[in-house]
Scaffold this active site. Sequence first.
Site, PDB file in Angstrom:
ATOM      1  N   ASP A  41      38.939  35.673  32.672  1.00  0.00           N
ATOM      2  CA  ASP A  41      40.170  36.241  31.950  1.00  0.00           C
ATOM      3  C   ASP A  41      40.993  36.162  32.904  1.00  0.00           C
ATOM      4  OD1 ASP A  41      39.376  38.403  32.811  1.00  0.00           O
ATOM      5  OD2 ASP A  41      39.538  39.402  30.300  1.00  0.00           O
ATOM      6  N   LYS A 108      30.573  36.255  28.998  1.00  0.00           N
ATOM      7  CA  LYS A 108      30.311  37.462  30.111  1.00  0.00           C
ATOM      8  C   LYS A 108      31.445  38.497  29.327  1.00  0.00           C
ATOM      9  CE  LYS A 108      33.459  38.641  33.752  1.00  0.00           C
ATOM     10  NZ  LYS A 108      33.794  39.507  33.485  1.00  0.00           N
ATOM     11  N   GLU A 171      31.677  46.169  38.807  1.00  0.00           N
ATOM     12  CA  GLU A 171      33.312  46.099  39.538  1.00  0.00           C
ATOM     13  C   GLU A 171      33.723  47.518  39.956  1.00  0.00           C
ATOM     14  OE1 GLU A 171      35.817  44.008  37.533  1.00  0.00           O
ATOM     15  OE2 GLU A 171      38.243  43.956  38.515  1.00  0.00           O
TER      16      GLU A 171
END
Length: 254
Positions: A41, A108, A171
Amino acid sequence: MTTTQQIKSMKGKQKIVMLTAYDFPTARLMDDIVDIILVGDSLGMVVLGYESTTKVTMQDMISATEAVARGAKKALIVGDMPIGTYENEKEALENAKQLLKAGAHAVKIENKPEIAEFLVKKGIEVMGHIGLTPQTITSFKVQGKNEEDAKRLIELARACDKAGCFSMVLECIPLNLAKVITKSISIPTIGIGAGIHCDGQVLVTHDILGLFDAFKPKFVKRYAEIGNEMKNAFKKYAEEVGKGKFPDDNHSFH
Ligand code: KIV
């Protein structure tokens, strides 16, 4: 086609290579080079020009996933579920099915191991995403820096593993924490700003190509300057048209 089972079996043996793509030509170019293509995204920021990923809709993700699926025949395609599309089990299932119909092999989601578990039970392959999760953070900063937050992330990673996720994005976390997480779960970790000890790496393609320059996080490495190349081509074309040099005889019909 690469399967989620193959990705799982790469843990500890071979590094997993993942990049993002949002269109047909990019997917075609990277298909036999990467293991996983993520239709992220991040599309919202690097392609659609939004300030964050929060405006991305299911329709945006469906169109991009369809284009990527037309271009990729070998890599595993993972479709990102946009914010607000997996708030409860029913919505998560309906929306995940739409991404699979568009050509994704897996979806995801950020955080939410309970939703991951539900989707997995319904036969949908899920990639987790923890650490800095762009859909819900207010500022881009390294996560898990204090003991409490590090513990929370380790627990969350274990919960995603237990939920049946086939892999997980980490992340923007310190490399030693990523090492601990990678060692304490059975599924592969794919890092972005999470250091060398992860089982694989992902970066946003527009970042590594120099096509997105609104900001550049420390973890981004530029592998090309395609943005500059494009600008040069546009300038040359404009100059030749302006001077009446294009089209010349070779590019004209007689
Ligand atoms: O949307 C995206 O591209 C992502 C990656 C940064 C992992 O989630």
